[in-house]
Design an enzyme around this catalytic site. Structure first.
Site, mmCIF file in Angstrom:
data_model
loop_
_atom_site.group_PDB
_atom_site.id
_atom_site.type_symbol
_atom_site.label_atom_id
_atom_site.label_comp_id
_atom_site.label_asym_id
_atom_site.label_seq_id
_atom_site.Cartn_x
_atom_site.Cartn_y
_atom_site.Cartn_z
ATOM 1 N N HIS A 206 0.790 -1.228 0.000
ATOM 2 C CA HIS A 206 0.000 0.000 0.000
ATOM 3 C C HIS A 206 0.821 1.275 0.000
ATOM 4 O O HIS A 206 0.284 2.356 -0.134
ATOM 5 C CB HIS A 206 -0.939 0.029 1.217
ATOM 6 C CG HIS A 206 -0.201 0.284 2.500
ATOM 7 N ND1 HIS A 206 0.461 -0.703 3.169
ATOM 8 C CD2 HIS A 206 -0.001 1.413 3.206
ATOM 9 C CE1 HIS A 206 1.028 -0.202 4.248
ATOM 10 N NE2 HIS A 206 0.770 1.084 4.301
HETATM 11 C C1 UD1 Z 1 -1.785 4.918 6.385
HETATM 12 C C2 UD1 Z 1 -0.470 5.316 7.052
HETATM 13 C C3 UD1 Z 1 0.533 4.197 6.888
HETATM 14 C C4 UD1 Z 1 -0.027 2.875 7.372
HETATM 15 C C5 UD1 Z 1 -1.335 2.609 6.625
HETATM 16 C C6 UD1 Z 1 -1.974 1.308 7.052
HETATM 17 C C7 UD1 Z 1 0.068 7.724 7.027
HETATM 18 C C8 UD1 Z 1 0.953 8.733 6.459
HETATM 19 N N1 UD1 Z 1 0.098 6.510 6.445
HETATM 20 O O1 UD1 Z 1 -1.523 4.805 4.997
HETATM 21 O O2 UD1 Z 1 1.688 4.497 7.641
HETATM 22 O O3 UD1 Z 1 0.906 1.839 7.130
HETATM 23 O O4 UD1 Z 1 -2.239 3.683 6.886
HETATM 24 O O5 UD1 Z 1 -3.083 0.995 6.264
HETATM 25 O O6 UD1 Z 1 -0.625 8.003 7.972
HETATM 26 N N2 UD1 Z 1 -8.912 4.749 2.098
HETATM 27 C C9 UD1 Z 1 -10.153 4.189 2.011
HETATM 28 N N3 UD1 Z 1 -10.754 3.775 3.159
HETATM 29 C C10 UD1 Z 1 -10.168 3.897 4.372
HETATM 30 C C11 UD1 Z 1 -8.894 4.484 4.441
HETATM 31 C C12 UD1 Z 1 -8.283 4.901 3.297
HETATM 32 O O7 UD1 Z 1 -10.725 4.059 0.941
HETATM 33 O O8 UD1 Z 1 -10.766 3.498 5.387
HETATM 34 C C13 UD1 Z 1 -8.238 5.203 0.861
HETATM 35 C C14 UD1 Z 1 -8.422 6.659 0.664
HETATM 36 O O9 UD1 Z 1 -8.861 6.865 -0.621
HETATM 37 C C15 UD1 Z 1 -7.053 7.264 0.851
HETATM 38 C C16 UD1 Z 1 -6.107 6.088 0.666
HETATM 39 O O10 UD1 Z 1 -6.858 4.914 0.953
HETATM 40 O O11 UD1 Z 1 -6.793 8.267 -0.064
HETATM 41 C C17 UD1 Z 1 -4.940 6.163 1.569
HETATM 42 O O12 UD1 Z 1 -5.341 6.356 2.946
HETATM 43 P P1 UD1 Z 1 -4.402 7.200 3.953
HETATM 44 O O13 UD1 Z 1 -5.014 7.225 5.301
HETATM 45 O O14 UD1 Z 1 -4.018 8.485 3.326
HETATM 46 O O15 UD1 Z 1 -3.068 6.433 4.064
HETATM 47 P P2 UD1 Z 1 -2.716 4.919 3.952
HETATM 48 O O16 UD1 Z 1 -2.148 4.682 2.607
HETATM 49 O O17 UD1 Z 1 -3.846 4.048 4.415
#
Ligand code: UD1
Length: 387
Positions: A206
């Site tokens: 991811h």
């Molecule tokens: C975050 C953490 C990372 C951790 C990971 C575990 C930061 C900088 N990164 O990354 O360290 O290893 O979580 O999963 O805090 N999204 C959904 N549903 C959700 C959550 C996210 O659809 O419940 C999608 C969103 O479109 C978002 C993308 O996933 O844009 C990324 O989510 P984000 O919270 O920005 O960071 P992660 O890549 O999950």
């Protein structure tokens, strides 16, 4: 009554806070509040963990959701500031290295509330990783730094952190793993995915560095397909990665990967525990596989968790997976690295953490005898790991 506010936001935070909240129940005079920032919000990324891990319902849900780093961090800060003003905690506990961790630490420190950072001192020395920035700033602002292993304490000392603030308590995520491993539902997972014991690989992916660059993602998928020729690769897919694969037209069985929705915690533990190997760019999975004794190939150029390489089952195969073919050859030939479990990854890190937090608040355990097995926290000195 002394009050602690715990902050969680994203998937890997939930398994870290659970043993701490549980162990603090031995100190009934401490009031605990749980704040969920809502950084992760899908049922499969967040709520399922509250249910499975027996976490209390969050007292506050800040509902920040997704956004750029600045948007997400700022949204947590604005909403958490109001919570701190209202709750007036004596201590704020943050875990891990996600944006919610940094945002909550910044707010608390500026409002004069001491911060305790669980998983302090981990360093990849790679400032292109957002998590490394989060780790550095959070540790700098924290009054109590709880390191999962001795190398974390070494990093903190090198950065000039006062010895009195550093505590090597072990790995709270491993407490959760040990509590759930024996009852993880392997028969159900095996049947649902038609797997044979040790006959498959597990993949998680991811990190923006791996999935946001289309050329990098394509190369990685090609390298993974070569492993898929030897064994099926089960791929519980993060929402970010699902979107990227779809954009690149890479979704589907034809690519040799068996894509499944994100799994619950206990299902995922069962899946890892019976795999031939795990391929990942996650932080926590490097630690969990070390404890499970399952070879782990980390799709990154570096790791903030070197103990998993030096002592555990982890091997870095680089972010583009270029060392993967050789690593898989070795796995097929020798069965791969077995390693040992690092010191203090013994299922009692939550208790040691609770003891330190309580002591900071001037509170003694109601029933000290409740601490059994492993290290006796009563023997804990400020900068000495317990035996
Ligand atoms: C975050 C953490 C990372 C951790 C990971 C575990 C930061 C900088 N990164 O990354 O360290 O290893 O979580 O999963 O805090 N999204 C959904 N549903 C959700 C959550 C996210 O659809 O419940 C999608 C969103 O479109 C978002 C993308 O996933 O844009 C990324 O989510 P984000 O919270 O920005 O960071 P992660 O890549 O999950």
């Amino acid at each position: 009554m002394p009050k602690i506010v715990h902050v969680v936001g994203a998937r890997p935070n939930f398994m870290k806070i659970a043993p701490i909240i549980g162990a603090l129940a031995d100190y009934p005079s401490i009031t605990q509040r749980l704040v969920h920032t809502g950084q992760h919000y899908d049922h499969k990324m967040a709520l399922v963990f509250f249910e499975e891990l027996g976490l209390p319902r969050p007292d506050r849900d800040l509902g920040v959701g997704s956004g750029s780093h600045a948007e997400q961090t700022a949204a947590v800060m604005v909403r958490f500031e109001a919570v701190v003003a209202e709750e007036r905690p004596d201590l704020v506990v943050v875990v891990g290295d996600v944006n919610s961790t940094l945002a909550a630490a910044l707010v608390a420190a500026k409002m004069g509330v001491p911060v305790a950072h669980v998983e302090a001192g981990l360093r990849s020395f790679d400032l292109t990783m957002p998590e490394e920035i989060n780790r550095l700033v959070t540790d700098r602002l924290s009054a109590i730094l709880l390191a999962p292993s001795a190398d974390g304490a070494v990093n903190l000392r090198r950065e000039g952190v006062s010895e009195r603030a550093i505590f090597v308590v072990g790995n709270v995520m491993i407490d959760t793993l040990m509590a759930h491993r024996a009852t993880a539902p392997w028969p159900e997972v095996q049947a649902a995915l038609a797997l044979t014991d040790r006959g498959y690989a597990v993949l998680t992916l991811h990190r923006p560095a791996n999935v946001d660059d289309p050329a990098r993602l394509r190369t990685l998928v090609e390298r993974l397909q070569r492993i898929a020729a030897h064994m099926p690769i089960v791929f519980p897919i993060h929402p970010r990665t699902a979107r990227r694969l779809e954009e690149q037209g890479l979704r589907g069985e034809s690519d040799g990967l068996r894509l499944v929705d994100p799994l619950g915690y206990r299902e995922f533990v069962a899946l890892m525990d019976h795999a031939a190997c795990v391929l990942t760019d996650s932080g926590g999975i490097q630690e969990e596989t070390t404890v499970l004794g399952v070879p782990c190939f980390t799709l990154r150029d570096n790791t903030e968790r070197p103990v998993t390489i030096d002592e555990g089952t982890n091997t870095l195969v680089m972010a583009d997976g270029r060392l993967l073919p050789a690593a898989v050859d070795d796995l097929l030939r020798t069965g791969g690295k077995r390693g040992r479990i690092p010191d203090l990854w013994d299922g009692h890190a939550g208790r040691r953490t609770a003891h330190i937090l309580a002591r900071h608040l001037g509170v003694e355990a109601a029933e000290p005898a409740a601490v059994s097995g492993g290290a006796s926290v009563s023997r804990l000195a400020a900068h000495e790991p317990p035996l």
